[in-house]
Design a protein around this motif. Sequence first.
Motif, PDB file in Angstrom:
ATOM      1  N   LEU A 144      -3.298 -19.924 -12.978  1.00  9.84           N
ATOM      2  CA  LEU A 144      -4.023 -18.657 -13.008  1.00  9.84           C
ATOM      3  C   LEU A 144      -3.124 -17.447 -12.756  1.00  9.84           C
ATOM      4  CD1 LEU A 144      -7.410 -19.397 -11.214  1.00  9.84           C
ATOM      5  CD2 LEU A 144      -7.031 -18.833 -13.618  1.00  9.84           C
ATOM      6  N   LEU A 145      -1.986 -17.632 -12.106  1.00 14.17           N
ATOM      7  CA  LEU A 145      -1.131 -16.494 -11.779  1.00 14.17           C
ATOM      8  C   LEU A 145      -0.664 -15.734 -13.026  1.00 14.17           C
ATOM      9  CD1 LEU A 145       0.979 -17.935  -8.831  1.00 14.17           C
ATOM     10  CD2 LEU A 145      -0.896 -16.307  -8.719  1.00 14.17           C
ATOM     11  N   PRO A 146      -0.067 -16.390 -14.006  1.00 15.82           N
ATOM     12  CA  PRO A 146       0.315 -15.630 -15.214  1.00 15.82           C
ATOM     13  C   PRO A 146      -0.882 -15.122 -15.995  1.00 15.82           C
ATOM     14  CG  PRO A 146       0.717 -17.981 -15.518  1.00 15.82           C
ATOM     15  CD  PRO A 146       0.411 -17.791 -14.077  1.00 15.82           C
ATOM     16  N   VAL A 147      -2.016 -15.836 -15.923  1.00 24.25           N
ATOM     17  CA  VAL A 147      -3.218 -15.383 -16.618  1.00 24.25           C
ATOM     18  C   VAL A 147      -3.717 -14.081 -16.000  1.00 24.25           C
ATOM     19  CG1 VAL A 147      -5.606 -15.944 -17.190  1.00 24.25           C
ATOM     20  CG2 VAL A 147      -3.858 -17.719 -17.301  1.00 24.25           C
ATOM     21  N   VAL A 148      -3.746 -14.022 -14.681  1.00 25.69           N
ATOM     22  CA  VAL A 148      -4.164 -12.798 -13.997  1.00 25.69           C
ATOM     23  C   VAL A 148      -3.224 -11.647 -14.345  1.00 25.69           C
ATOM     24  CG1 VAL A 148      -4.415 -11.706 -11.730  1.00 25.69           C
ATOM     25  CG2 VAL A 148      -5.330 -13.991 -12.115  1.00 25.69           C
ATOM     26  N   THR A 149      -1.921 -11.942 -14.440  1.00 23.95           N
ATOM     27  CA  THR A 149      -0.945 -10.907 -14.786  1.00 23.95           C
ATOM     28  C   THR A 149      -1.229 -10.310 -16.152  1.00 23.95           C
ATOM     29  OG1 THR A 149       0.757 -12.019 -13.477  1.00 23.95           O
ATOM     30  CG2 THR A 149       1.502 -10.420 -15.093  1.00 23.95           C
ATOM     31  N   ILE A 150      -1.456 -11.156 -17.140  1.00 26.45           N
ATOM     32  CA  ILE A 150      -1.663 -10.662 -18.502  1.00 26.45           C
ATOM     33  C   ILE A 150      -2.981  -9.914 -18.604  1.00 26.45           C
ATOM     34  CG2 ILE A 150      -2.866 -12.649 -19.522  1.00 26.45           C
ATOM     35  CD1 ILE A 150       0.069 -10.713 -21.093  1.00 26.45           C
ATOM     36  N   ILE A 151      -4.000 -10.356 -17.863  1.00 28.79           N
ATOM     37  CA  ILE A 151      -5.280  -9.649 -17.863  1.00 28.79           C
ATOM     38  C   ILE A 151      -5.106  -8.254 -17.273  1.00 28.79           C
ATOM     39  CG2 ILE A 151      -7.588  -9.594 -16.845  1.00 28.79           C
ATOM     40  CD1 ILE A 151      -7.650 -12.630 -17.083  1.00 28.79           C
ATOM     41  N   ALA A 152      -4.380  -8.173 -16.145  1.00 31.12           N
ATOM     42  CA  ALA A 152      -4.176  -6.881 -15.489  1.00 31.12           C
ATOM     43  C   ALA A 152      -3.422  -5.912 -16.388  1.00 31.12           C
ATOM     44  CB  ALA A 152      -3.423  -7.080 -14.183  1.00 31.12           C
ATOM     45  N   LEU A 191       0.826  -1.197   0.000  1.00 28.73           N
ATOM     46  CA  LEU A 191       0.000   0.000   0.000  1.00 28.73           C
ATOM     47  C   LEU A 191       0.866   1.254   0.000  1.00 28.73           C
ATOM     48  CD1 LEU A 191      -2.804   1.263   0.168  1.00 28.73           C
ATOM     49  CD2 LEU A 191      -2.669   1.066   2.666  1.00 28.73           C
ATOM     50  N   ALA A 192       1.940   1.244   0.805  1.00 29.10           N
ATOM     51  CA  ALA A 192       2.849   2.392   0.847  1.00 29.10           C
ATOM     52  C   ALA A 192       3.526   2.603  -0.501  1.00 29.10           C
ATOM     53  CB  ALA A 192       3.888   2.191   1.943  1.00 29.10           C
ATOM     54  N   ILE A 193       3.925   1.516  -1.152  1.00 24.65           N
ATOM     55  CA  ILE A 193       4.544   1.616  -2.477  1.00 24.65           C
ATOM     56  C   ILE A 193       3.564   2.208  -3.483  1.00 24.65           C
ATOM     57  CG2 ILE A 193       5.459   0.278  -4.407  1.00 24.65           C
ATOM     58  CD1 ILE A 193       6.676  -1.642  -2.351  1.00 24.65           C
ATOM     59  N   SER A 194       2.310   1.777  -3.425  1.00 21.95           N
ATOM     60  CA  SER A 194       1.301   2.278  -4.353  1.00 21.95           C
ATOM     61  C   SER A 194       1.050   3.763  -4.146  1.00 21.95           C
ATOM     62  CB  SER A 194      -0.005   1.489  -4.189  1.00 21.95           C
ATOM     63  OG  SER A 194       0.182   0.122  -4.500  1.00 21.95           O
ATOM     64  N   PHE A 227      -4.439   2.891 -12.921  1.00 25.24           N
ATOM     65  CA  PHE A 227      -3.477   1.859 -13.313  1.00 25.24           C
ATOM     66  C   PHE A 227      -2.685   1.386 -12.095  1.00 25.24           C
ATOM     67  CE2 PHE A 227       0.427   0.151 -15.135  1.00 25.24           C
ATOM     68  CZ  PHE A 227      -0.070  -0.598 -16.194  1.00 25.24           C
ATOM     69  N   VAL A 228      -2.251   2.318 -11.254  1.00 31.87           N
ATOM     70  CA  VAL A 228      -1.531   1.956 -10.031  1.00 31.87           C
ATOM     71  C   VAL A 228      -2.441   1.140  -9.109  1.00 31.87           C
ATOM     72  CG1 VAL A 228      -0.442   2.859  -7.945  1.00 31.87           C
ATOM     73  CG2 VAL A 228       0.049   3.910 -10.156  1.00 31.87           C
ATOM     74  N   ALA A 229      -3.696   1.576  -8.963  1.00 30.11           N
ATOM     75  CA  ALA A 229      -4.639   0.854  -8.113  1.00 30.11           C
ATOM     76  C   ALA A 229      -4.896  -0.545  -8.639  1.00 30.11           C
ATOM     77  CB  ALA A 229      -5.947   1.634  -8.012  1.00 30.11           C
ATOM     78  N   LEU A 230      -4.964  -0.679  -9.952  1.00 34.03           N
ATOM     79  CA  LEU A 230      -5.180  -2.000 -10.546  1.00 34.03           C
ATOM     80  C   LEU A 230      -4.009  -2.932 -10.259  1.00 34.03           C
ATOM     81  CD1 LEU A 230      -6.871  -3.850 -12.384  1.00 34.03           C
ATOM     82  CD2 LEU A 230      -5.712  -2.836 -14.343  1.00 34.03           C
ATOM     83  N   ASN A 231      -2.794  -2.416 -10.362  1.00 32.77           N
ATOM     84  CA  ASN A 231      -1.622  -3.229 -10.060  1.00 32.77           C
ATOM     85  C   ASN A 231      -1.573  -3.625  -8.589  1.00 32.77           C
ATOM     86  OD1 ASN A 231       0.595  -3.519 -12.375  1.00 32.77           O
ATOM     87  ND2 ASN A 231      -0.480  -1.588 -12.677  1.00 32.77           N
ATOM     88  N   PHE A 232      -1.996  -2.731  -7.710  1.00 33.90           N
ATOM     89  CA  PHE A 232      -2.064  -3.063  -6.287  1.00 33.90           C
ATOM     90  C   PHE A 232      -3.081  -4.173  -6.048  1.00 33.90           C
ATOM     91  CE2 PHE A 232      -4.208  -2.289  -2.165  1.00 33.90           C
ATOM     92  CZ  PHE A 232      -3.149  -2.610  -1.326  1.00 33.90           C
ATOM     93  N   ALA A 233      -4.230  -4.086  -6.713  1.00 34.54           N
ATOM     94  CA  ALA A 233      -5.247  -5.126  -6.568  1.00 34.54           C
ATOM     95  C   ALA A 233      -4.744  -6.476  -7.079  1.00 34.54           C
ATOM     96  CB  ALA A 233      -6.519  -4.715  -7.317  1.00 34.54           C
ATOM     97  N   VAL A 234      -3.967  -6.440  -8.165  1.00 33.63           N
ATOM     98  CA  VAL A 234      -3.406  -7.691  -8.695  1.00 33.63           C
ATOM     99  C   VAL A 234      -2.398  -8.286  -7.727  1.00 33.63           C
ATOM    100  CG1 VAL A 234      -1.971  -8.648 -10.535  1.00 33.63           C
ATOM    101  CG2 VAL A 234      -3.834  -7.088 -11.088  1.00 33.63           C
ATOM    102  N   ALA A 277      -1.266 -12.610  -3.799  1.00 29.45           N
ATOM    103  CA  ALA A 277      -0.988 -13.075  -2.446  1.00 29.45           C
ATOM    104  C   ALA A 277      -2.071 -14.037  -1.952  1.00 29.45           C
ATOM    105  CB  ALA A 277      -0.889 -11.883  -1.503  1.00 29.45           C
ATOM    106  N   LEU A 278      -3.298 -13.822  -2.391  1.00 29.16           N
ATOM    107  CA  LEU A 278      -4.379 -14.727  -1.995  1.00 29.16           C
ATOM    108  C   LEU A 278      -4.281 -16.065  -2.721  1.00 29.16           C
ATOM    109  CD1 LEU A 278      -7.384 -12.225  -1.921  1.00 29.16           C
ATOM    110  CD2 LEU A 278      -6.126 -13.155   0.021  1.00 29.16           C
ATOM    111  N   LEU A 279      -3.861 -16.012  -4.004  1.00 25.08           N
ATOM    112  CA  LEU A 279      -3.749 -17.242  -4.771  1.00 25.08           C
ATOM    113  C   LEU A 279      -2.513 -18.043  -4.416  1.00 25.08           C
ATOM    114  CD1 LEU A 279      -4.772 -15.943  -8.339  1.00 25.08           C
ATOM    115  CD2 LEU A 279      -6.123 -17.410  -6.824  1.00 25.08           C
TER     116      LEU A 279
END
Length: 316
Positions: free
Chosen positions: A238-246, A8-11, A295-302, A307-309
């Motif tokens: 799903l990890l690389p799939v989520v990355t490419i979608i984001a 969160l601090a980085i974002s 865009f920053v918020a989206l990367n934080f959400a990813v 971390a959950l996956l």
Amino acid sequence: MSWFLRRLAISIGLVWIVATIVFLAIHLVPGDPAELLLSQGGVAPDPGAVADLRSQLGLDRPIGVQYADSMVRLLRGDLGSSLQDQSSVAQEIGRRLPRTLELIGAAMLIAVAAGVPAGTAAAMRRGSWWDRISGAVSGVALSVPVFVIGTVMVFVFAQRLHWVPAGGYVGFSQAPGLHLLLLAMPASAIAIGLAAVVFRMTRAAVLDVAAQDYVRTARAKGVAAGRILRHHVLRNALLPVVTIIALHLGGLLGGTVLVEYVFNWPGLSGLLVSAVVARDYPEVVGVVFTISVLFVALNFAVDVLFALLDPRVRAA
């Protein structure tokens, strides 16, 4: 929790950097922004009008004072007023942003619903007719520009078959059915290319994970194929799939302009184009800053989703 707070601090730091870059890009480039805004057809504007606009925009103050004032206004959510009609830039962005997010969200749902199952089936049936045909279709979808897809869809489904209107926008509260009907074509036009990307990434990721030792061990132990696919293969693939979608969704935040133009969808990208054409400095800055923050918020959400996956991400 410490991992979450660090991210969160980085974002927040990235948002500050983005705001600083946007400020410097406008104020430190060669030329006078006020003079550029007032120039018409290469004719030099009236010096008095330039001075008035510089005062209106606060450009006549020291650069440090301008920067501090800009940061304070951003913290308050104040993006200034449009030079065209003196309307609030933040309110106009707030009115248009949900439309763009809705368009992107609908496209993402369509792309994931089509790309992940198709990519998984192609990987599990490698070399089959389904693998070959779906691979060829995805190649075509990736090679055709989105504005061409949109134009063809308007010609076929609106002008020839008369199944849907050619374009436009109606609020969901006014007419829910018509709203969804108008949303269907632009969302599908965006989703076609995105679905092809999701398909190829899913196929590659599933093939890679399926070849891992722990998957072969599970097969040797007699674990059901469906359970292996759900609990061992897809979860890790799903990890690389989520990355490419984001990554693609981040690009779509400011890249839906052609689709919004073809289908007359009044979103954020269309506002950016109109602001650039009208040389509306506050609107341009406001839209660029909003897209960057999203865009920053989206990367934080990813990162949080990663971390959950995969708990190993939190331990890194």
